[in-house]
Design a protein around this motif. Structure first.
Motif, PDB file in Angstrom:
ATOM      1  N   ASN A   1      26.092 195.808  22.070  1.00 20.04           N
ATOM      2  CA  ASN A   1      25.066 194.909  21.975  1.00 20.04           C
ATOM      3  C   ASN A   1      24.744 194.049  20.872  1.00 20.04           C
ATOM      4  O   ASN A   1      23.555 193.499  20.644  1.00 20.04           O
ATOM      5  CB  ASN A   1      23.827 195.587  22.589  1.00 20.04           C
ATOM      6  N   SER A   2      25.764 193.918  20.090  1.00 15.84           N
ATOM      7  CA  SER A   2      25.757 193.006  18.865  1.00 15.84           C
ATOM      8  C   SER A   2      25.551 191.487  19.419  1.00 15.84           C
ATOM      9  O   SER A   2      25.692 191.255  20.287  1.00 15.84           O
ATOM     10  CB  SER A   2      27.011 192.870  17.876  1.00 15.84           C
ATOM     11  N   GLN A   3      25.015 190.847  18.411  1.00 13.37           N
ATOM     12  CA  GLN A   3      24.465 189.325  18.794  1.00 13.37           C
ATOM     13  C   GLN A   3      25.803 188.634  19.127  1.00 13.37           C
ATOM     14  O   GLN A   3      25.899 187.615  20.151  1.00 13.37           O
ATOM     15  CB  GLN A   3      23.919 188.785  17.477  1.00 13.37           C
ATOM     16  N   VAL A   4      26.888 188.895  18.556  1.00 12.05           N
ATOM     17  CA  VAL A   4      28.210 188.358  18.850  1.00 12.05           C
ATOM     18  C   VAL A   4      28.524 188.454  20.336  1.00 12.05           C
ATOM     19  O   VAL A   4      29.146 187.483  20.929  1.00 12.05           O
ATOM     20  CB  VAL A   4      29.148 188.234  17.783  1.00 12.05           C
ATOM     21  N   VAL A   5      28.741 189.422  20.595  1.00 17.28           N
ATOM     22  CA  VAL A   5      29.119 190.277  21.916  1.00 17.28           C
ATOM     23  C   VAL A   5      28.104 189.610  22.903  1.00 17.28           C
ATOM     24  O   VAL A   5      28.767 189.204  24.228  1.00 17.28           O
ATOM     25  CB  VAL A   5      29.369 191.602  22.112  1.00 17.28           C
ATOM     26  N   ASN A   6      26.818 189.672  22.579  1.00 17.39           N
ATOM     27  CA  ASN A   6      25.944 189.107  23.555  1.00 17.39           C
ATOM     28  C   ASN A   6      26.139 187.539  23.922  1.00 17.39           C
ATOM     29  O   ASN A   6      26.169 187.223  24.989  1.00 17.39           O
ATOM     30  CB  ASN A   6      24.562 189.117  23.112  1.00 17.39           C
ATOM     31  N   TRP A   7      26.475 186.711  22.785  1.00 16.82           N
ATOM     32  CA  TRP A   7      26.701 185.552  22.986  1.00 16.82           C
ATOM     33  C   TRP A   7      27.783 185.150  23.688  1.00 16.82           C
ATOM     34  O   TRP A   7      27.984 184.512  24.823  1.00 16.82           O
ATOM     35  CB  TRP A   7      27.070 184.861  21.541  1.00 16.82           C
ATOM     36  N   ALA A   8      28.987 185.972  23.579  1.00 21.87           N
ATOM     37  CA  ALA A   8      30.257 185.730  24.241  1.00 21.87           C
ATOM     38  C   ALA A   8      30.162 186.094  25.627  1.00 21.87           C
ATOM     39  O   ALA A   8      30.630 185.474  26.493  1.00 21.87           O
ATOM     40  CB  ALA A   8      31.374 186.738  23.592  1.00 21.87           C
TER      41      ALA A   8
ATOM     42  N   THR B   1      28.338 174.045  11.246  1.00 20.43           N
ATOM     43  CA  THR B   1      27.605 175.373  11.710  1.00 20.43           C
ATOM     44  C   THR B   1      26.449 175.854  10.799  1.00 20.43           C
ATOM     45  O   THR B   1      26.571 175.850   9.400  1.00 20.43           O
ATOM     46  CB  THR B   1      28.688 176.460  12.096  1.00 20.43           C
ATOM     47  N   LYS B   2      25.220 176.052  11.335  1.00 20.51           N
ATOM     48  CA  LYS B   2      24.248 176.850  10.860  1.00 20.51           C
ATOM     49  C   LYS B   2      24.587 177.848   9.877  1.00 20.51           C
ATOM     50  O   LYS B   2      25.274 178.672  10.579  1.00 20.51           O
ATOM     51  CB  LYS B   2      23.045 176.891  11.690  1.00 20.51           C
ATOM     52  N   ALA B   3      24.079 178.169   8.941  1.00 22.12           N
ATOM     53  CA  ALA B   3      24.117 179.386   8.254  1.00 22.12           C
ATOM     54  C   ALA B   3      23.886 180.472   8.818  1.00 22.12           C
ATOM     55  O   ALA B   3      24.482 181.605   8.801  1.00 22.12           O
ATOM     56  CB  ALA B   3      23.398 179.125   6.572  1.00 22.12           C
ATOM     57  N   SER B   4      22.758 180.596   9.214  1.00 23.02           N
ATOM     58  CA  SER B   4      22.432 181.645  10.238  1.00 23.02           C
ATOM     59  C   SER B   4      23.342 182.086  11.305  1.00 23.02           C
ATOM     60  O   SER B   4      23.656 183.312  11.705  1.00 23.02           O
ATOM     61  CB  SER B   4      20.957 181.463  10.975  1.00 23.02           C
ATOM     62  N   ASN B   5      24.089 181.202  12.004  1.00 25.77           N
ATOM     63  CA  ASN B   5      24.920 181.491  12.961  1.00 25.77           C
ATOM     64  C   ASN B   5      26.409 181.840  12.336  1.00 25.77           C
ATOM     65  O   ASN B   5      26.916 182.788  12.986  1.00 25.77           O
ATOM     66  CB  ASN B   5      25.436 180.088  13.742  1.00 25.77           C
ATOM     67  N   ILE B   6      26.647 181.253  11.221  1.00 24.52           N
ATOM     68  CA  ILE B   6      28.001 181.750  10.711  1.00 24.52           C
ATOM     69  C   ILE B   6      27.706 183.447  10.149  1.00 24.52           C
ATOM     70  O   ILE B   6      28.709 184.047  10.150  1.00 24.52           O
ATOM     71  CB  ILE B   6      28.192 181.036   9.183  1.00 24.52           C
ATOM     72  N   ARG B   7      26.446 183.540   9.521  1.00 19.80           N
ATOM     73  CA  ARG B   7      26.222 185.084   9.125  1.00 19.80           C
ATOM     74  C   ARG B   7      26.140 185.785  10.385  1.00 19.80           C
ATOM     75  O   ARG B   7      26.671 187.274  10.283  1.00 19.80           O
ATOM     76  CB  ARG B   7      24.785 185.220   8.535  1.00 19.80           C
ATOM     77  N   ALA B   8      25.789 185.357  11.443  1.00 24.14           N
ATOM     78  CA  ALA B   8      26.167 186.460  12.740  1.00 24.14           C
ATOM     79  C   ALA B   8      27.406 186.742  13.139  1.00 24.14           C
ATOM     80  O   ALA B   8      27.744 187.730  13.572  1.00 24.14           O
ATOM     81  CB  ALA B   8      25.166 185.656  13.991  1.00 24.14           C
ATOM     82  N   VAL B   9      28.213 185.703  12.992  1.00 30.81           N
ATOM     83  CA  VAL B   9      29.669 185.788  13.391  1.00 30.81           C
ATOM     84  C   VAL B   9      30.293 186.735  12.314  1.00 30.81           C
ATOM     85  O   VAL B   9      31.178 187.437  12.635  1.00 30.81           O
ATOM     86  CB  VAL B   9      30.500 184.566  13.392  1.00 30.81           C
ATOM     87  N   PHE B  10      30.130 186.401  11.009  1.00 28.47           N
ATOM     88  CA  PHE B  10      30.820 187.207   9.874  1.00 28.47           C
ATOM     89  C   PHE B  10      29.946 187.923   9.168  1.00 28.47           C
ATOM     90  O   PHE B  10      29.548 188.069   7.820  1.00 28.47           O
ATOM     91  CB  PHE B  10      31.427 186.074   8.861  1.00 28.47           C
ATOM     92  N   THR B  11      29.502 189.067   9.821  1.00 28.93           N
ATOM     93  CA  THR B  11      28.209 189.852   9.222  1.00 28.93           C
ATOM     94  C   THR B  11      28.482 190.585   8.125  1.00 28.93           C
ATOM     95  O   THR B  11      28.151 190.787   6.970  1.00 28.93           O
ATOM     96  CB  THR B  11      27.526 190.688  10.324  1.00 28.93           C
ATOM     97  N   TYR B  12      29.855 191.193   8.151  1.00 27.93           N
ATOM     98  CA  TYR B  12      30.457 192.153   7.022  1.00 27.93           C
ATOM     99  C   TYR B  12      30.515 191.360   5.892  1.00 27.93           C
ATOM    100  O   TYR B  12      30.097 191.901   4.671  1.00 27.93           O
ATOM    101  CB  TYR B  12      31.615 192.645   7.617  1.00 27.93           C
ATOM    102  N   ARG B  13      31.129 190.088   5.752  1.00 30.18           N
ATOM    103  CA  ARG B  13      31.289 189.323   4.603  1.00 30.18           C
ATOM    104  C   ARG B  13      29.879 188.633   4.099  1.00 30.18           C
ATOM    105  O   ARG B  13      29.645 188.282   2.921  1.00 30.18           O
ATOM    106  CB  ARG B  13      32.347 188.500   4.606  1.00 30.18           C
ATOM    107  N   LEU B  14      29.407 187.997   5.121  1.00 21.85           N
ATOM    108  CA  LEU B  14      28.149 187.122   4.689  1.00 21.85           C
ATOM    109  C   LEU B  14      26.698 187.470   5.283  1.00 21.85           C
ATOM    110  O   LEU B  14      25.974 186.922   5.008  1.00 21.85           O
ATOM    111  CB  LEU B  14      28.589 185.703   5.440  1.00 21.85           C
ATOM    112  N   GLY B  15      26.604 188.721   5.825  1.00 22.52           N
ATOM    113  CA  GLY B  15      25.403 189.171   6.001  1.00 22.52           C
ATOM    114  C   GLY B  15      24.278 189.120   5.154  1.00 22.52           C
ATOM    115  O   GLY B  15      22.998 189.020   5.729  1.00 22.52           O
TER     116      GLY B  15
END
Length: 253
Positions: free
Chosen positions: A230-237, A82-96
């Motif tokens: 309206n977070s990116q993760v919720v928008n994707w889902a 998975t791309k680093a940017s997508n991982i950061r979007a999912v795990f924002t708190y730890r990897l943002g």
């Protein structure tokens, strides 16, 4: 006599067409595998048994489960591809705030990755830091149940020791029950009630009047009720679940 035969034939043809039309109307409008069809029908019955009487709520939950797992219980996959940017979007708190280099290095080791993103001190999942809890209690089931506390809580609710044997999350009928109870609990929480009232102007999940709002609510619940609407993760889902609408529309009756 000939006229009577023609009339009878016409009646038979008419009844056949009516029956055929009825059968078609009660089938999904998009292709669906036989096992998925069977599981979705069973899941709909379980939702009704647990008191979810609102058709839009059941339809929306099906869409979320459909996009998450296609009604096949799975274990959360590693993020090595998975791309680093997508991982950061999912795990924002730890990897943002982490660099691509950091994320790409971390994702090489699946166990280390999950222990890092789920096992930090102060996490809200009940995972114990400096253990393998993050990896052990990673996402499982139809909608990715995650965290020691959730495994313990929902295990108690269904009468199964999920902490000692996490793989039981993926056993039938456990995964059906857990998914339904998870969404019900999310809606009954303070954050769930506030979200329903503030965002949709309703009080319970049995008050939905349309499908798109129901889908966004349950997408928000699955990401963690109370997180940004309206977070990116919720928008994707939400977008992914909306693509499932036609598939499960008639199964939710």
């Amino acid at each position: 006599m000939k006229k009577d035969i023609l009339i009878l034939t016409g009646i038979i043809v008419f009844l056949f067409l009516i029956r055929k039309k009825k059968n078609v109307e009660n089938m999904p409008t998009e292709p669906i595998e036989r096992q998925e069809l069977k599981d979705a029908i069973e899941f709909n019955k379980i939702m009704k048994n647990y008191g979810i009487t609102n058709r839009y709520a059941r339809w929306a939950i099906m869409c979320i489960i459909g996009k998450e797992s296609g009604f096949e219980p799975v274990v959360e996959k590693c993020y090595s591809n998975t791309k680093a940017s997508n991982i950061r979007a999912v795990f924002t708190y730890r990897l943002g705030g982490k660099s691509d280099a950091f994320v790409n290095d971390l994702k090489k080791d699946c166990k280390a990755f999950f222990n890092y993103v789920y096992g930090y001190a102060g996490n809200d999942l009940g995972n114990i830091p400096n253990t393998n809890d993050g990896y052990t209690f990673r996402g499982r089931g139809l909608n990715q149940l995650t965290g020691r506390d959730n495994y313990s809580y929902f295990g108690d609710k269904i009468g199964v020791d999920l902490v000692s044997n996490p793989e039981l999350v993926n056993q039938n009928p456990n995964y059906f029950k857990i998914a339904v109870l998870y969404f019900i609990d999310s809606a009954l929480s303070n954050a769930g009630k506030i979200t329903l009232q503030k965002r949709l102007g309703i009080n319970t999940i049995n008050d939905f009047t349309e499908i798109d709002g129901a889908i966004r609510f349950f997408a928000n619940a699955n990401a963690g009720i109370g997180k940004s609407w309206n977070s990116q993760v919720v928008n994707w889902a939400t977008d992914a679940a909306k693509k499932q609408k036609n598939k499960y529309k008639l199964l939710s009756l």
